[in-house]
Design a protein around this motif. Structure first.
Motif, mmCIF file in Angstrom:
data_model
loop_
_atom_site.group_PDB
_atom_site.id
_atom_site.type_symbol
_atom_site.label_atom_id
_atom_site.label_comp_id
_atom_site.label_asym_id
_atom_site.label_seq_id
_atom_site.Cartn_x
_atom_site.Cartn_y
_atom_site.Cartn_z
ATOM 1 N N SER A 178 -75.538 46.589 35.052
ATOM 2 C CA SER A 178 -76.118 46.626 33.592
ATOM 3 C C SER A 178 -76.133 48.266 33.129
ATOM 4 O O SER A 178 -76.490 48.593 32.065
ATOM 5 N N GLY A 179 -75.409 48.983 34.097
ATOM 6 C CA GLY A 179 -75.354 50.654 33.720
ATOM 7 C C GLY A 179 -76.611 51.419 33.928
ATOM 8 O O GLY A 179 -76.761 52.541 33.426
ATOM 9 N N LYS A 180 -77.513 50.811 34.340
ATOM 10 C CA LYS A 180 -78.883 51.721 34.759
ATOM 11 C C LYS A 180 -78.471 52.649 35.923
ATOM 12 O O LYS A 180 -78.136 52.363 37.111
ATOM 13 N N ILE A 181 -78.712 53.744 35.789
ATOM 14 C CA ILE A 181 -78.736 54.827 37.036
ATOM 15 C C ILE A 181 -79.421 54.286 38.169
ATOM 16 O O ILE A 181 -80.608 54.056 37.919
ATOM 17 N N MET A 182 -79.045 54.217 39.316
ATOM 18 C CA MET A 182 -79.871 53.805 40.672
ATOM 19 C C MET A 182 -80.484 54.943 41.130
ATOM 20 O O MET A 182 -79.751 55.397 42.166
ATOM 21 N N ARG A 183 -81.515 55.182 40.551
ATOM 22 C CA ARG A 183 -82.377 56.765 41.184
ATOM 23 C C ARG A 183 -82.542 56.488 42.645
ATOM 24 O O ARG A 183 -82.622 57.325 43.466
ATOM 25 N N ARG A 184 -83.206 55.252 42.616
ATOM 26 C CA ARG A 184 -83.685 54.789 43.927
ATOM 27 C C ARG A 184 -82.494 54.914 45.089
ATOM 28 O O ARG A 184 -83.088 55.335 46.349
ATOM 29 N N LEU A 185 -81.324 54.688 44.896
ATOM 30 C CA LEU A 185 -80.308 54.764 45.707
ATOM 31 C C LEU A 185 -80.001 56.332 46.187
ATOM 32 O O LEU A 185 -79.933 56.676 47.152
ATOM 33 N N LEU A 186 -79.963 57.003 45.095
ATOM 34 C CA LEU A 186 -79.952 58.334 45.162
ATOM 35 C C LEU A 186 -80.963 58.965 46.108
ATOM 36 O O LEU A 186 -80.819 60.014 46.754
ATOM 37 N N LYS A 187 -82.075 58.592 45.858
ATOM 38 C CA LYS A 187 -83.126 59.037 46.635
ATOM 39 C C LYS A 187 -82.811 58.701 47.973
ATOM 40 O O LYS A 187 -83.252 59.595 49.121
ATOM 41 N N SER A 188 -82.734 57.567 48.461
ATOM 42 C CA SER A 188 -82.287 56.925 49.710
ATOM 43 C C SER A 188 -81.438 57.919 50.475
ATOM 44 O O SER A 188 -81.683 58.253 51.690
#
Ligand code: 6R9
Length: 571
Positions: free
Chosen positions: A546-556
């Protein structure tokens, strides 16, 4: 970490029997401490200032002990009453009335406090802004609140937008300025001409008093709306948690742009009529120790980010100063590291009392009380009148040691009453009558709460809340930046630092100079504390379908942690 529990000190604490107080307490019992108890009509400024100025024994007591590197001033309660009366008259002269929003954008100064109470005296709503804000941050807040007036300094005027603020009628300038623009009002000239007495606007407990803008994980900063009724809790926690007594010299190090700087830098101490130290200028360990010693501060409310810097400065630094007056230390804003508590026991021979609360909650909720043992790493226990628990995402309460959402039973006096212009957002905080804080935590079998982290993406850098969305939005305004994802990265001193991942537009190449330029762009466009300390250029930014930045993934990725569920990751 399994650390030794630290027993309660011996001493004459205002709250002696926690369990009993919890069982018997009702918020109504606090009301008799206020002058409006009989009439129901109230004004916070009266309770915090005029009531003491009306008392012959108190009127000449120092209310404000202000100092900054280039200025030192004392205001008695009588002075503060007169100055805030005058300012209320200035506001009235320009048509400010109950419910209007009046913003303050200036460094800490005696004028700040006079203006702040002047605003409240006319029944208007005060909106304090951090002096570090740049134009965009100022614009967002003045636009959303439709502020009618702004009080600022000629220096900061450069960062006040010249357009797009149709509601803003007047700007009051504190200090000399050359331009003669119709919109500008000179503080000094107006104050000299204003009468010393004013009619306080008596309002209802539920009438608005304060708007604190704070960052969420999405969207623009939101205006957290507080009402006069909050004083019940400011008073109660000033008594139980700050343990304020008549002759205390109290210092809260927080800026009034942050809720700690209003609830506990203004309201709680002055409701109790104690002498309030305000120190302007930049932080340095020597300056702070000097301030503690010079004014014989007895009660000190500060934050982990500063305490960690004091720890780094070493024992040699603290030993240079006479801090023998100090009797009570408190902390707020981030988890208080057990190491810092251990150091406090050595450096000050005092416990450091962690307190947990939020802009939205308006006052302390979960705290370490002087009369209870401290379990280092725990935020403590809910104050009397507050029911806290851990719930799962469906609103079911969880047993001890299970991690979940830290939630508070709805209905305490200092709770925000709405999010300005967005009541739906306000309502979204509640599930089955619980206010869901956005923090994850667990409680132990004795009812101590242990903070685990934020559940959303909000970053806490040096105790300041920064919304990743705000930073990302500013980053992509830079011509070189195509997309941006921003995370908080753990940091030993600052709690977290801001790390930004960006992709570049065609025609731009990664270089240190470009990254510096982009960082500078955020710093000058938004604010210094929102500028990413680390900036990494990538080929893509992970996003959901849906186009939301996956900050959680960046963080992991950044922290080398398992990536968890990536089912929503865009191809
Ligand atoms: C007063 C204030 C609120 C968020 C909060 C939490 C974090 C505050 C804390 C703490 C661990 C503590 N926080 N106190 N985390 N231990 N004692 O800080 O308000 O700026 O709105 O921040 O700060 O994550 O949800 P605010």
């Amino acid at each position: 970490m399994d650390m030794e529990k630290i027993p309660a000190r011996e001493g004459n604490h205002n709250l002696k029997d926690y369990e009993r107080a919890r069982q018997t307490f009702s918020w109504d019992s606090i009301k008799s401490n206020f002058s409006w108890f009989e009439t129901g009509k109230v004004n916070m400024a009266f309770e915090a200032v005029d009531r003491h100025a009306d008392n012959p024994d108190k009127k000449d007591q120092t209310a404000l002990l202000f100092s900054s590197p280039d200025r030192e001033e004392k205001l008695t309660f009588d002075d503060l009453r007169r100055e805030s009366n005058k300012f209320a008259n200035v506001l009235r002269k320009y048509g400010i009335k109950k419910g209007d929003r009046v913003f303050l954008f200036m460094p800490r100064s005696p004028e700040f406090y006079a203006s702040f109470f002047g605003i409240i005296k006319v029944g208007a709503i005060a909106g304090p802004l951090f002096e570090a804000f740049m134009e965009q941050a100022v614009r967002d807040r003045l636009q959303d609140s439709e502020a009618r007036m702004l009080i600022t300094t000629p220096d900061l005027l450069k960062r006040v937008p010249q357009a797009d603020l149709p509601a803003l009628e007047k700007i009051i300038l504190i200090g000399e300025h050359e331009e003669t623009v119709d919109q500008y009002i000179n503080y000094k000239v107006e104050m000299e001409a204003a009468a010393n007495e004013t009619e306080i606007e008596w309002v209802d407990l539920e009438d608005g008093m304060l708007l604190h803008y704070t960052s969420g994980s999405t969207g623009k900063p939101k205006g957290v709306y507080h009402v006069h009724n909050a004083m019940l809790q400011h008073y109660a926690t000033g008594d139980w948690v700050l343990d304020l007594k008549k002759n205390d010299i109290y210092w809260c190090t927080a800026d009034p742009g942050w809720v700690t700087g209003t609830s506990y830098g203004i309201f709680a101490p002055w409701l109790h009529g104690v002498t309030n130290v305000v120190r302007g200028g930049r932080f340095s360990p020597d300056d702070w120790y000097h301030t503690l010693g010079k004014y014989s501060v007895t009660v000190w409310y500060t934050a982990p980010t500063a305490l960690r810097k004091l720890v780094s400065a070493g024992k040699e630094t603290v030993e240079k100063y006479d801090l023998s007056a100090l009797r009570h230390i408190l902390s707020v804003g981030e988890p208080l590291n057990p190491e810092v508590i251990t150091w406090g026991l050595k450096a000050f021979e005092l416990r450091i009392h962690d307190t947990w609360w939020m802009t939205e909650t308006g006052a302390q909720l979960i705290v370490n009380l002087p009369c209870l043992e401290i379990r280092p790493g725990s935020m403590g226990k809910p104050i009397p009148g507050i029911e806290a628990t851990i719930i799962d995402n469906e609103g079911n309460e969880l047993p001890p040691y299970q991690m979940g959402n830290l939630a508070i039973k709805k209905g305490w006096p200092s709770m925000m009453r709405t999010v300005w212009n967005n009541h739906g957002k306000y309502e979204s905080y509640f599930i089955h009558g619980w206010y869901v804080s956005g923090d994850s935590a667990y409680k132990d079998e004795d009812g101590y709460f242990w903070f685990q982290g934020r559940l959303d993406d909000v970053i806490n850098t040096s105790g300041e809340r920064v919304g990743p969305f705000e930073v990302e939005s500013k980053l992509i305004e830079h011509p070189a930046v195509a997309e941006a994802g921003v995370i908080g990265k753990p940091h030993p001193e600052r709690g977290e630092i801001i790390k930004a991942f960006i992709t570049l537009n065609d025609g731009y190449e990664d270089s240190e100079a470009l990254r510096d330029e982009i960082r500078q762009f955020v710093k000058t466009g938004l604010s210094a504390h929102a500028a990413p300390r680390e900036l990494e250029v990538r080929d893509t930014i992970p996003k959901t379908r849906s186009g939301k930045i996956m900050r959680r993934l960046l963080k992991s990725w950044e922290l080398g942690l398992p990536t968890g569920d990536t089912s929503t990751l865009e191809e």
